[in-house]
Design a protein around this motif. Structure first.
Motif, PDB file in Angstrom:
ATOM      1  N   LYS A 245     -10.615   7.306   4.879  1.00  0.00           N
ATOM      2  CA  LYS A 245     -10.060   8.617   5.322  1.00  0.00           C
ATOM      3  C   LYS A 245      -8.375   8.186   5.136  1.00  0.00           C
ATOM      4  CE  LYS A 245     -12.547  10.098   9.545  1.00  0.00           C
ATOM      5  NZ  LYS A 245     -12.480   9.929  10.908  1.00  0.00           N
ATOM      6  N   GLU A 246      -8.086   7.133   5.230  1.00  0.00           N
ATOM      7  CA  GLU A 246      -6.614   6.710   4.931  1.00  0.00           C
ATOM      8  C   GLU A 246      -6.190   6.766   3.559  1.00  0.00           C
ATOM      9  OE1 GLU A 246      -2.714   6.243   5.343  1.00  0.00           O
ATOM     10  OE2 GLU A 246      -4.403   6.263   7.184  1.00  0.00           O
ATOM     11  N   TYR A 247      -7.362   6.413   2.476  1.00  0.00           N
ATOM     12  CA  TYR A 247      -7.148   6.675   1.282  1.00  0.00           C
ATOM     13  C   TYR A 247      -6.914   8.159   0.807  1.00  0.00           C
ATOM     14  CZ  TYR A 247      -8.213   7.053  -3.882  1.00  0.00           C
ATOM     15  OH  TYR A 247      -8.199   7.220  -4.938  1.00  0.00           O
ATOM     16  N   ARG A 248      -7.898   8.828   1.435  1.00  0.00           N
ATOM     17  CA  ARG A 248      -7.829  10.508   1.085  1.00  0.00           C
ATOM     18  C   ARG A 248      -6.500  11.091   1.373  1.00  0.00           C
ATOM     19  NH1 ARG A 248     -13.459  10.210   3.281  1.00  0.00           N
ATOM     20  NH2 ARG A 248     -14.938   9.741   1.482  1.00  0.00           N
ATOM     21  N   ARG A 249      -6.190  10.625   2.509  1.00  0.00           N
ATOM     22  CA  ARG A 249      -4.913  11.291   3.409  1.00  0.00           C
ATOM     23  C   ARG A 249      -3.601  11.096   2.263  1.00  0.00           C
ATOM     24  NH1 ARG A 249      -5.290   8.798   8.270  1.00  0.00           N
ATOM     25  NH2 ARG A 249      -7.051   9.796   9.161  1.00  0.00           N
ATOM     26  N   GLU A 250      -3.627   9.695   1.902  1.00  0.00           N
ATOM     27  CA  GLU A 250      -2.478   9.162   0.975  1.00  0.00           C
ATOM     28  C   GLU A 250      -2.584   9.970  -0.210  1.00  0.00           C
ATOM     29  OE1 GLU A 250       0.707   7.163   0.269  1.00  0.00           O
ATOM     30  OE2 GLU A 250      -0.402   7.198   2.291  1.00  0.00           O
ATOM     31  N   TYR A 251      -3.901  10.111  -0.990  1.00  0.00           N
ATOM     32  CA  TYR A 251      -4.176  10.588  -2.213  1.00  0.00           C
ATOM     33  C   TYR A 251      -3.443  12.069  -1.931  1.00  0.00           C
ATOM     34  CZ  TYR A 251      -6.416  12.525  -6.348  1.00  0.00           C
ATOM     35  OH  TYR A 251      -6.587  13.203  -7.327  1.00  0.00           O
ATOM     36  N   TYR A 252      -4.166  12.849  -0.933  1.00  0.00           N
ATOM     37  CA  TYR A 252      -3.481  14.362  -0.851  1.00  0.00           C
ATOM     38  C   TYR A 252      -2.211  14.196  -0.620  1.00  0.00           C
ATOM     39  CZ  TYR A 252      -3.390  19.108   0.673  1.00  0.00           C
ATOM     40  OH  TYR A 252      -3.175  20.434   0.748  1.00  0.00           O
ATOM     41  N   ARG A 253      -1.705  13.477  -0.032  1.00  0.00           N
ATOM     42  CA  ARG A 253      -0.112  13.333   0.171  1.00  0.00           C
ATOM     43  C   ARG A 253       0.779  13.390  -1.072  1.00  0.00           C
ATOM     44  NH1 ARG A 253       3.956  10.332   0.629  1.00  0.00           N
ATOM     45  NH2 ARG A 253       2.749   8.560   0.593  1.00  0.00           N
ATOM     46  N   LYS A 254       0.096  12.370  -2.118  1.00  0.00           N
ATOM     47  CA  LYS A 254       0.789  12.189  -3.056  1.00  0.00           C
ATOM     48  C   LYS A 254       0.586  13.180  -4.194  1.00  0.00           C
ATOM     49  CE  LYS A 254       0.702   7.242  -3.314  1.00  0.00           C
ATOM     50  NZ  LYS A 254      -0.036   6.214  -4.262  1.00  0.00           N
ATOM     51  N   ASN A 255      -0.560  13.855  -4.277  1.00  0.00           N
ATOM     52  CA  ASN A 255      -0.881  14.720  -5.188  1.00  0.00           C
ATOM     53  C   ASN A 255      -0.798  16.006  -4.523  1.00  0.00           C
ATOM     54  OD1 ASN A 255      -1.240  13.039  -7.444  1.00  0.00           O
ATOM     55  ND2 ASN A 255      -3.144  12.378  -6.206  1.00  0.00           N
ATOM     56  N   LYS A 256      -0.284  16.344  -3.633  1.00  0.00           N
ATOM     57  CA  LYS A 256      -0.186  17.898  -2.777  1.00  0.00           C
ATOM     58  C   LYS A 256       0.020  18.931  -3.720  1.00  0.00           C
ATOM     59  CE  LYS A 256       1.250  19.962   1.374  1.00  0.00           C
ATOM     60  NZ  LYS A 256       2.144  19.571   2.670  1.00  0.00           N
TER      61      LYS A 256
END
Length: 141
Positions: free
Chosen positions: A111-122
């Motif tokens: 979940k944390e990885y997905r959150r971080e990924y989405y934040r970076k590549n928003k």
């Protein structure tokens, strides 16, 4: 035993190992040198007249080799597929259980990885979604 004696023993063993290794290398090198190979006359074999014939001859020899082993190769491939299939059938439940445990264990990290990924590549993700919506509207409307 003291430290100096251990170092000396280690050094002796290392040197004896290197000596054995060198002897083995020289022995195998001597075997290779004893094999006489036919000398290749490049000017004759690869001139403009004989080049295409030589290439065809090499290709023919390789094809004959593969054809002679074709049945064996197919048999081995089928045997491997059957073994793999049996293995997966046999261990299906173990694999599913392991996957389930892994997902549970890593749930928060994922979940944390997905959150971080989405934040970076928003910006990229939103741009792609916008583009898809435009395409869908143009196809539908």
């Amino acid at each position: 035993m003291d430290l100096d004696e251990l170092k000396r023993l280690r050094e002796e063993r290392l040197l004896s190992h290197k000596k054995k290794k060198r002897e083995y290398y020289l022995k195998s090198k001597a075997k290779k040198e004893n094999i006489k190979r036919e000398a290749i006359n490049y000017e004759e074999d690869l001139n403009e007249l004989n080049f295409s014939n030589k290439i065809k001859e090499i290709a023919r020899a390789q094809k004959e080799h593969v054809d002679s082993r074709k049945d064996l190769i197919i048999k081995k491939i089928n045997e491997y597929k059957k073994r793999k299939k049996d293995y997966y059938k046999e261990n299906k439940n173990k694999r599913l259980e392991y996957d389930k445990e892994y997902r549970e264990k890593k749930k928060e990290a994922l979940k944390e990885y997905r959150r971080e990924y989405y934040r970076k590549n928003k910006d990229k993700i939103l741009a792609r979604q916008k583009e898809k919506r435009k395409l869908q509207k143009s196809e539908n409307g």
